[in-house]
Design a protein around this motif. Structure first.
Motif, PDB file in Angstrom:
ATOM      1  N   UNK A  40     -45.169  66.288 -11.427  1.00  0.00           N
ATOM      2  CA  UNK A  40     -45.583  65.113 -12.182  1.00  0.00           C
ATOM      3  C   UNK A  40     -46.666  65.453 -13.191  1.00  0.00           C
ATOM      4  N   UNK A  42     -50.035  63.996 -15.278  1.00  0.00           N
ATOM      5  CA  UNK A  42     -51.093  63.004 -15.462  1.00  0.00           C
ATOM      6  C   UNK A  42     -52.086  63.661 -16.402  1.00  0.00           C
ATOM      7  N   UNK A  44     -54.202  63.752 -20.489  1.00  0.00           N
ATOM      8  CA  UNK A  44     -54.686  63.138 -21.726  1.00  0.00           C
ATOM      9  C   UNK A  44     -54.517  64.128 -22.871  1.00  0.00           C
TER      10      UNK A  44
ATOM     11  N   UNK B 128     -61.560  65.066 -23.052  1.00  0.00           N
ATOM     12  CA  UNK B 128     -60.866  63.863 -23.512  1.00  0.00           C
ATOM     13  C   UNK B 128     -60.912  62.812 -22.409  1.00  0.00           C
ATOM     14  N   UNK B 148     -60.100  63.695 -18.442  1.00  0.00           N
ATOM     15  CA  UNK B 148     -59.227  64.751 -17.970  1.00  0.00           C
ATOM     16  C   UNK B 148     -60.024  66.049 -17.991  1.00  0.00           C
ATOM     17  N   UNK B 152     -58.058  71.025 -24.180  1.00  0.00           N
ATOM     18  CA  UNK B 152     -56.776  70.869 -24.868  1.00  0.00           C
ATOM     19  C   UNK B 152     -56.278  72.168 -25.473  1.00  0.00           C
ATOM     20  N   UNK B 155     -53.112  74.764 -24.574  1.00  0.00           N
ATOM     21  CA  UNK B 155     -52.232  74.278 -23.525  1.00  0.00           C
ATOM     22  C   UNK B 155     -50.817  74.150 -24.041  1.00  0.00           C
ATOM     23  N   UNK B 158     -48.185  70.524 -19.576  1.00  0.00           N
ATOM     24  CA  UNK B 158     -49.137  69.551 -19.095  1.00  0.00           C
ATOM     25  C   UNK B 158     -48.695  69.059 -17.730  1.00  0.00           C
ATOM     26  N   UNK B 159     -49.489  69.302 -16.709  1.00  0.00           N
ATOM     27  CA  UNK B 159     -49.205  68.623 -15.457  1.00  0.00           C
ATOM     28  C   UNK B 159     -50.451  67.836 -15.099  1.00  0.00           C
ATOM     29  N   UNK B 160     -50.969  68.022 -13.887  1.00  0.00           N
ATOM     30  CA  UNK B 160     -52.140  67.229 -13.530  1.00  0.00           C
ATOM     31  C   UNK B 160     -53.375  67.852 -14.159  1.00  0.00           C
ATOM     32  N   UNK B 161     -54.009  67.063 -15.013  1.00  0.00           N
ATOM     33  CA  UNK B 161     -55.171  67.508 -15.760  1.00  0.00           C
ATOM     34  C   UNK B 161     -56.411  67.725 -14.918  1.00  0.00           C
TER      35      UNK B 161
END
Lengths: 384, 384, 384
Positions: A40, A42, A44, B128, B148, B152, B155, B158-161
C-alpha cells in the motif's frame, strides 16, 4: 493583476508576468498486494512546483517559459516564442502536441486530480517543434505542428530525433455564457528516434498507465518498449449547461513495429466520460477550444465570509492495452484498466483550490488480472 | 520594497515579490590527515543560490516558493500555501518541522556561517506536510505539524512515507526594542519510511556532522544507517541586551532500532552557546519566536561613507554521537565533536553581509579520535 | 523597461529586473559516416532556457543570478555580487574568467549561433572566484581575477580546487557611433584540482571541439584528459565601419603534464576571423570592451510593417589540437579542424532574432583525418 502582477510598459508594447504553481498532494492507495505484490501507498508529494514567466515582446511576440521542480528535478514545461502578428499564430519551442481536450488544458483547470489515463498511456505531451494555429473565431479553432519526437531530458548524443506530426480541429456550435457545446478531433503520427549511439537508451515507444488514476500508484497495465511508430486518433465532446457539464473523449493508437518484436500491430484505445456540477452556481468557462479558469462567485476570506465554489464530479475512465497481447513478446502486463472516480473540489478563490478524489480501478488481463486498486487523493493547489 | 520590489494590487487583495539569495563561500580546512586520512580543503562554492517568489492571494492566502540551485542541483526549499484568515494559521507544503530556534531561522540571519552541529546531525529540516501555528501574541508562539518522513528527492517508488510529528512552544517574557528574553521547547517524533521497493535505498536514519562546522569539511563523527524511529527534545534560550546577545540550545535524540542492528537504543545529544556583540550599536531584532533581519544604522555606500554594521561573535558547539557505540553494529565513526568558533560579520547594508569564521573541532571517540580539524570560512552574502 | 520591466524604488537606491532567454534550435548535420562512423544528425533542442534576476542593492551593490535549464538540467550561469562604489569594481561569485572577446560577450549578441571553436576547446568559461575590473574609461578596460579551478557541478567531495588566474586588457583607440577599433589581450593560468577522493572523477584538463561549430554535432578533434596545468594567451581585434564589421581572435594554450602521460608539452592554438554586414543600416554597438545589443531601426510588427534588421556574415574558424600528438598517450583524436561558416540573422526587434547558419568543417589529422562535417543550424532567440 492575474494572481501575480501583470506589468505593462507605458506604451503597451511590452507585457511581463511571473507565473507558477504549487500542488501539495497526499495519496493513500490499496494496491491489492495479494494479486499485484505491491504494498500500500501512504505518501505526500509536491505534485507540481513551478516557476516561470510569460510576456509580450514588442506588440506581436508572445513568450512563455515555465519550469517544474517537483521531486527536486528540473523539467521544462511550456517554453516557446509565438508570433501573433498574422491571422494565424506561429509558434516555436517546447509545447504540447495538439491532441486531446484534457491534454491541452492546464492542470490548474481540470476537474479531477489527474487527467484521463489514455493521455499518459499514449504519451500525449510536450515536444520541441513548431506549430501554426488559428483561434480568433469564437466557434472553431485549428492547429497543426511538427516536432522532434525525442524528449530532451537525459539525452547525451543526438542523431535522428524522429518526427511527430500533430493536428487538431475544434468546433463550438454553441458558445455563450453558461451554454457551450464543444466538439473536436485530433490526430498524431510519430516515428521513434533512431537508436541511441551507445545503445543505452531504447528509443522505442511503450504504453502504460498508473493505477486508479492516482499519481503515486504503480502501473498495473503496461506494454514492453516495442513501438517503432504509431498513429493516434482522438475525438472530444463536451457540453456546459449552466452549472452542469459533461465531457468525454475517445482515443485510439495503432502501433507499428518490427516483426521480431510483434507478429501483429496492436490498436490500443482509451476513453472517458465525466459529469460535474457546481453546487454554488458557477459554470465552466470556455475559450479557444478548451476550458479555462473558473470564476468563483463568493471567494472565501476572513472578512466577507464567502463559501467559495463547490463542485462535485464523477468519471468513468478506461484504457485498454490488451489488443494482440499474445502476438507481442514480453507483453505480460498488457491489460485493460477501468476506473471509477468521484471528486469534490473546493475553489477558495480564483487561484486556490482544494481537491478530494476517491478512485477505484479494476484490472482485466495481464499479470495483474483481477486486481482492484482503490485509493484517495487530496490536493492543495495554488497558482500565480 | 524589501531588497526586491514587493508589488501590491490596487485593492490590497494581492501581493507578490520575487526573492532569492546568493552565498559565495571559501573554505580552507586542515583535516588532520595523519589521523583522518583526509587531505586539506581549499575550495570555493556557491553555498546557496536561490530564486523564488512569495505572495498573498486574495487577502488571506499566503504562499512561498523558493528553490536552491547550488552545485547545479535543484532543491526545493520553502514551498507552501498558508491560510491566515483564522486565529491560527493553517499551512500545507514543504517547510521546516517545528524544532530548534536556529533551525527555524533563515540562514540569512544566523550569526555564524553554519548552524549548530546538532541541526545537521539530527536532520532537522523541511518535510512535506501540514501545520498549524499561532503567532499573533507578542509574548508566545505555538506550532505543531504532521509530515511525511520521506524526503522527496530521488524517490522513484512511493510506499509508506513514515510519519513525523513536531511541535514547538516559545515564550518571550521580555520583548521590547533592544531587550529580549526568549525561551522555547520543541519535540519531534518520526518513523522511517518502509523499505524502498527495489531495496536500493536504505530508508533508516543516520546521524552525522561536518568537521569544524564548515560546509566543505568531511564528516568525522557519524553513525551507520540504523534508526527505525527516533524522538527528539530540544530546549532554547536567548537574551538580547542592547548590542549584546547570548543564545543557547540543547537537544537530545533517542533512537529506536531493531535488535539485529543494535542491542541498545542510544541517546545522542548536542548543544551550543554563543555570544555576539555589535560594535556599531545595532541590536538583534526578534519577532514571532525567532531572530530576524538586522537593521544596519549606517550602511556602506560610496556617497555617504557609512561603515555598515560590525559584529563579533564566539560559539562553543558540541555534538555527541558516542552513546552505546559498542552496542551498535558498524558504529566505527560514533564519536563526539567539540567545536570552537570565532566570527566577524560585516553588514554592508540590510541585504548584504560579509562573514569570516575561524573554527576548530576536536574529535573524541571513534576512528577519528583525537583529530583536530581547523579551518576558516569566508562568505559574501546578498539576498533580495 | 528592457525587454522585461526594470523596477526601481522611489529613492533610486534599489533596482530589480527579472531576466532570461529562450533559444529554440534545429541542427541538420552530415557527419561523414564513412570516415567518422557517426550517423547524421537531425535534431531539435532548447539550446538555452534561462531564468534569473539582476538588480542594484542600496546604490552600490550590483547582483546578477541566472540559471540555465536546457536539457532539463540545472546550470548556474552568472551568479555574482559586485561592489561598484569604488573607482574599480569588486566582484565575487560565479562568472566568466577574463579571456577572449567572444567568450566575454553574451550569446544574445554574437554573430553566429556558436562561439569560436577555441573557446570550447580551451574551456574558457565561468568559475567561482573574485575579480577586480576597471571599465569607466571609454577607451580602455582592465580586469583580473582569481578563481577556484574546479567546476561545481557534480562535485561531492572537496579538496584542493586548484587555482585559475586570469586578466584581460582592452583598448578602443576609436570608439564613436558606428566607428570602432577594438584591441585586446588576455592571459589565463590554471592548475587542475587535486585528485578527487574516490578516484571517480579525473580532474585533469582535456581539449576538444564540436564539428562544424554546431552544438549537436559530435566532436571529431579531441585530446585525452591529460593536462595538469596550462597557460593561455589570447589576442583580439575588431573594427566597425558603419554597418560593416570585421572581428578576429588568436589564442594559444600551452599544456603542462606529467612525463608518464606525455613526453612533451604541446601548445594548442585556435583563431578565427569574421566579417558581417547589416543590409538594413544598423551597426554593432560597443561598450566596455565588448559588443552589445543591436538596436533595430524598423522592428517587425503587424501594425507598422517594418522589416527588422538583416545581417549577413561569414567566418573562418580554426582550432588545432595536433601539436606533439605522437608524444601524448591516447592522442588518437588530436587533429585540426577548419570551419567555414555563413550566417544570416533576422533581428525582428531588439529582443528577438532568427538565425540561420551553413557550416562546413574539414578535419586534418587524428582518427577522423579527412572527414568533412557539413550542416545547417536554425535558431529562434528571444530574451527578456
Amino acid at each position: 493583476w492575474k494572481g501575480a502582477p501583470e506589468l505593462s510598459s507605458a506604451d503597451g508594447k511590452f507585457k511581463f508576468k511571473v507565473r507558477g504553481r504549487l500542488n501539495v498532494d497526499y495519496n493513500g492507495i490499496n494496491q491489492d498486494k495479494p494479486i499485484t505484490g505491491d504494498p500500500d501507498v501512504s505518501a505526500v508529494e509536491l505534485r507540481r512546483a513551478r516557476l516561470g514567466v510569460e510576456g509580450v515582446m514588442f506588440y506581436d511576440w508572445v513568450y512563455k517559459f515555465e519550469l517544474d521542480f517537483a521531486g527536486d528535478k528540473t523539467a521544462i514545461k511550456d517554453a516557446y516564442v509565438e508570433y501573433t502578428g498574422l491571422p494565424v499564430d506561429l509558434k516555436a519551442g517546447h509545447f504540447k502536441t495538439y491532441n486531446s481536450l484534457e491534454a491541452q488544458m492546464s492542470a490548474n483547470y481540470i476537474t479531477f486530480m489527474e487527467k484521463a489515463a489514455f493521455i499518459e498511456a499514449f504519451t500525449i505531451d510536450r515536444l520541441i517543434g513548431g506549430g501554426v494555429s488559428y483561434d480568433e473565431n469564437k466557434h472553431w479553432t485549428a492547429e497543426a505542428g511538427i516536432f522532434g519526437t525525442a524528449p530532451e531530458a537525459g539525452q547525451t548524443t543526438y542523431f535522428d530525433d524522429g518526427t511527430t506530426l500533430s493536428a487538431r480541429l475544434t468546433a463550438a456550435p454553441l458558445n455563450r455564457e453558461r451554454r457551450v457545446v464543444h466538439l473536436g478531433a485530433s490526430v498524431r503520427d510519430r516515428d521513434a528516434p533512431s537508436q541511441s549511439r551507445d545503445g543505452s537508451e531504447d528509443p522505442l515507444f511503450l504504453y502504460r498507465a498508473r493505477g486508479a488514476d492516482l499519481h503515486l500508484a504503480d502501473r498495473f497495465v503496461f506494454t514492453p518498449q516495442f513501438g517503432q511508430s504509431d498513429t493516434l486518433w482522438a475525438l472530444e465532446g463536451a457540453v456546459v449547461l449552466g452549472s452542469f457539464s459533461v465531457q468525454g473523449e475517445y482515443a485510439q493508437d495503432t502501433v507499428h513495429t518490427a516483426a521480431a518484436q510483434a507478429s501483429a500491430d496492436p490498436t490500443y484505445d482509451g476513453w472517458y466520460v465525466d459529469a460535474s456540477w457546481f453546487l454554488t452556481g458557477e459554470s465552466r468557462p470556455y475559450a479557444n477550444g478548451q476550458f479555462v479558469r473558473v470564476k468563483v462567485k463568493n471567494p472565501v476570506n476572513g472578512g466577507s465570509g464567502g463559501w467559495g465554489a463547490w463542485q462535485v464530479a464523477g468519471r468513468y475512465d478506461v484504457v485498454d492495452l490488451s489488443d494482440q497481447s499474445t502476438a507481442i513478446a514480453g507483453c505480460t502486463g498488457c491489460g485493460e484498466q477501468e476506473t471509477w472516480l468521484i471528486g469534490v473540489n473546493w475553489y477558495l478563490n480564483d487561484y486556490t483550490r482544494l481537491m478530494f478524489n476517491v478512485n477505484q480501478s479494476e484490472i482485466n488481463g495481464g499479470i495483474n488480472d483481477g486486481a482492484e486498486i482503490a485509493g484517495i487523493g487530496m490536493r492543495a493547489q495554488l497558482d500565480w
